[in-house]
Design a protein around this motif. Structure first.
Motif, PDB file in Angstrom:
ATOM      1  N   THR A  17       0.814  -1.217   0.000  1.00 34.65           N
ATOM      2  CA  THR A  17       0.000   0.000   0.000  1.00 34.65           C
ATOM      3  C   THR A  17       0.850   1.272   0.000  1.00 34.65           C
ATOM      4  OG1 THR A  17      -0.169  -0.202   2.413  1.00 34.65           O
ATOM      5  CG2 THR A  17      -1.969  -1.100   1.095  1.00 34.65           C
ATOM      6  N   HIS A  18       2.147   1.120   0.230  1.00 31.98           N
ATOM      7  CA  HIS A  18       3.046   2.274   0.273  1.00 31.98           C
ATOM      8  C   HIS A  18       4.053   2.142  -0.872  1.00 31.98           C
ATOM      9  CE1 HIS A  18       1.389   3.134   4.265  1.00 31.98           C
ATOM     10  NE2 HIS A  18       1.504   1.830   4.482  1.00 31.98           N
ATOM     11  N   LEU A  19       4.035   3.098  -1.776  1.00 34.89           N
ATOM     12  CA  LEU A  19       4.830   3.016  -2.994  1.00 34.89           C
ATOM     13  C   LEU A  19       5.647   4.280  -3.211  1.00 34.89           C
ATOM     14  CD1 LEU A  19       2.062   1.684  -5.454  1.00 34.89           C
ATOM     15  CD2 LEU A  19       3.682   0.329  -4.117  1.00 34.89           C
ATOM     16  N   CYS A  27      16.416   8.372 -13.585  1.00 32.26           N
ATOM     17  CA  CYS A  27      15.629   7.442 -12.760  1.00 32.26           C
ATOM     18  C   CYS A  27      16.430   6.223 -12.316  1.00 32.26           C
ATOM     19  CB  CYS A  27      14.375   6.997 -13.531  1.00 32.26           C
ATOM     20  SG  CYS A  27      13.328   8.361 -14.067  1.00 32.26           S
ATOM     21  N   ARG A  28      17.577   6.487 -11.700  1.00 31.31           N
ATOM     22  CA  ARG A  28      18.456   5.412 -11.243  1.00 31.31           C
ATOM     23  C   ARG A  28      18.561   5.336  -9.723  1.00 31.31           C
ATOM     24  NH1 ARG A  28      21.455   2.972 -15.102  1.00 31.31           N
ATOM     25  NH2 ARG A  28      21.591   3.913 -17.165  1.00 31.31           N
ATOM     26  N   HIS A  29      17.821   6.147  -9.001  1.00 29.18           N
ATOM     27  CA  HIS A  29      17.953   6.151  -7.540  1.00 29.18           C
ATOM     28  C   HIS A  29      16.659   6.634  -6.909  1.00 29.18           C
ATOM     29  CE1 HIS A  29      19.893   8.195  -3.784  1.00 29.18           C
ATOM     30  NE2 HIS A  29      19.472   6.979  -3.485  1.00 29.18           N
ATOM     31  N   ALA A  30      16.186   5.863  -5.954  1.00 27.07           N
ATOM     32  CA  ALA A  30      15.067   6.283  -5.114  1.00 27.07           C
ATOM     33  C   ALA A  30      15.426   5.959  -3.673  1.00 27.07           C
ATOM     34  CB  ALA A  30      13.777   5.575  -5.517  1.00 27.07           C
ATOM     35  N   ALA A  31      15.002   6.808  -2.754  1.00 26.82           N
ATOM     36  CA  ALA A  31      15.306   6.577  -1.336  1.00 26.82           C
ATOM     37  C   ALA A  31      14.087   6.928  -0.499  1.00 26.82           C
ATOM     38  CB  ALA A  31      16.510   7.410  -0.904  1.00 26.82           C
ATOM     39  N   VAL A  32      13.901   6.148   0.564  1.00 23.46           N
ATOM     40  CA  VAL A  32      12.757   6.354   1.458  1.00 23.46           C
ATOM     41  C   VAL A  32      13.203   6.144   2.897  1.00 23.46           C
ATOM     42  CG1 VAL A  32      11.132   5.551  -0.308  1.00 23.46           C
ATOM     43  CG2 VAL A  32      11.985   3.945   1.421  1.00 23.46           C
ATOM     44  N   THR A  46      16.561   4.164   6.759  1.00 23.67           N
ATOM     45  CA  THR A  46      16.682   4.741   5.427  1.00 23.67           C
ATOM     46  C   THR A  46      17.007   3.634   4.427  1.00 23.67           C
ATOM     47  OG1 THR A  46      17.469   6.833   6.329  1.00 23.67           O
ATOM     48  CG2 THR A  46      17.912   6.420   4.004  1.00 23.67           C
ATOM     49  N   LEU A  47      16.296   3.634   3.316  1.00 21.88           N
ATOM     50  CA  LEU A  47      16.484   2.618   2.283  1.00 21.88           C
ATOM     51  C   LEU A  47      16.797   3.304   0.960  1.00 21.88           C
ATOM     52  CD1 LEU A  47      16.247  -0.320   1.183  1.00 21.88           C
ATOM     53  CD2 LEU A  47      13.792   0.121   0.899  1.00 21.88           C
ATOM     54  N   HIS A  48      17.958   2.979   0.385  1.00 21.70           N
ATOM     55  CA  HIS A  48      18.366   3.478  -0.924  1.00 21.70           C
ATOM     56  C   HIS A  48      18.254   2.354  -1.948  1.00 21.70           C
ATOM     57  CE1 HIS A  48      20.153   7.344   0.392  1.00 21.70           C
ATOM     58  NE2 HIS A  48      20.464   6.682   1.489  1.00 21.70           N
ATOM     59  N   PRO A 107       9.154   9.278   1.197  1.00 18.43           N
ATOM     60  CA  PRO A 107      10.200   9.472   0.190  1.00 18.43           C
ATOM     61  C   PRO A 107      11.182  10.551   0.623  1.00 18.43           C
ATOM     62  CG  PRO A 107       8.029   9.389  -0.838  1.00 18.43           C
ATOM     63  CD  PRO A 107       7.809   9.489   0.645  1.00 18.43           C
ATOM     64  N   LEU A 108      12.450  10.331   0.342  1.00 22.68           N
ATOM     65  CA  LEU A 108      13.473  11.332   0.607  1.00 22.68           C
ATOM     66  C   LEU A 108      13.604  12.236  -0.610  1.00 22.68           C
ATOM     67  CD1 LEU A 108      16.252   9.256   2.423  1.00 22.68           C
ATOM     68  CD2 LEU A 108      14.196  10.343   3.357  1.00 22.68           C
TER      69      LEU A 108
END
Length: 264
Positions: free
Chosen positions: A53-55, A89-94, A104-106, A76-77
């Motif tokens: 449910t969290h994207l 679009c090579r990096h997402a962090a939350v 923290t998740l990269h 989201p960071l």
């Protein structure tokens, strides 16, 4: 917490495989790379129906793209760099919300680097090396804590991360300029979670080329997919599994999922 990372090589093409992973392994978080879908076409409803449910996702048409699918609340960071000056679009962090405090998740998808390991002849290889240098410098300025870094880093850094260290030393993904830079990034504040469980003198692969008709028989693999944790999370590491059977699924990715269990 159960985390799975996977270069899915087209999310819409392999969406049923996410359902298989969910039904079989019940992960709390899935990090995907090479989703190859723009944000407006991301199959959010179908993913939410599976329990995520969290994207958080960043995508583009036909190339790249990263996504975090989570049963856990996340934030989201923002204000992350556009590595190498490209919005590709090579990096997402939350920040994941957990009972013991946020983690923290990269999620990274490092450039593959083309075929020629020469920065003058091959701009893609120059891009790859510069990308890793920028990321390493950024983490040096922002020392990580209670952090997990995962994704397709497109480098097999150790001798037994490839089927033949001798034959692949001049092949992109295992050349000294790449492995030295990746190890510098790793040593800037992380522990290699996969090698925490599998000694460095044992073979460990997560990718097998489509060119190998019988990938099991030839077993010419490479470890391109990684999960790192900061030292303060190392005591939480419980188990790790490379889900090799996924390489035999219908219309498989050339990468297989990697699963990590942490007691957080």
């Amino acid at each position: 917490m159960r985390l799975i990372t996977w270069n899915i090589n087209s999310l819409r093409l392999r969406l049923p495989h996410i359902e298989t992973l969910t039904r079989t392994f019940s992960p709390d978080v899935i990090c995907l790379q090479e989703t190859k879908v723009t944000d407006e076409l991301f199959p959010a409803s179908a993913v939410r129906e599976m329990g995520y449910t969290h994207l958080h996702y960043k995508g583009m048409k036909s190339y790249n793209g990263v996504a975090v699918l989570s049963r856990l609340p996340l934030t989201p960071l923002e204000n992350l760099p556009d590595w190498y000056g490209q919005q590709d679009c090579r990096h997402a962090a939350v920040a994941l919300e957990l009972p013991g405090g946020p983690v923290t998740l990269h999620n990274f998808y490092v450039p593959a680097g083309g075929d020629i390991p020469d920065t003058t002849e091959n701009p893609k290889f120059a891009h790859k090396l510069a990308f890793i240098e920028e990321v390493t410098a950024w983490f040096g300025q922002h020392p990580p804590s209670r952090s997990i870094l995962t994704g397709d880093l497109n480098i097999a850094p150790l001798e037994h991360d490839v089927w033949s260290h001798k034959q692949l030393q001049n092949v992109v993904s295992h050349t000294p300029p790449e492995t030295e830079r990746l190890n510098k990034w790793l040593n800037g504040g992380f522990t290699d979670a996969l090698r925490h469980f599998v000694p460095e003198n044992e073979k460990l692969y997560t990718w097998w080329s489509y060119r190998n008709r019988d990938w099991k028989k030839s077993n010419r693999g490479r470890r391109l997919d990684h999960i790192w944790v900061t030292p303060d999370l190392t005591p939480a590491l419980e188990s790790m599994t490379v889900l090799r059977d996924a390489r035999d699924w219908s219309s498989p990715s050339d990468h297989v999922p990697v699963m990590l269990d942490l007691k957080l």
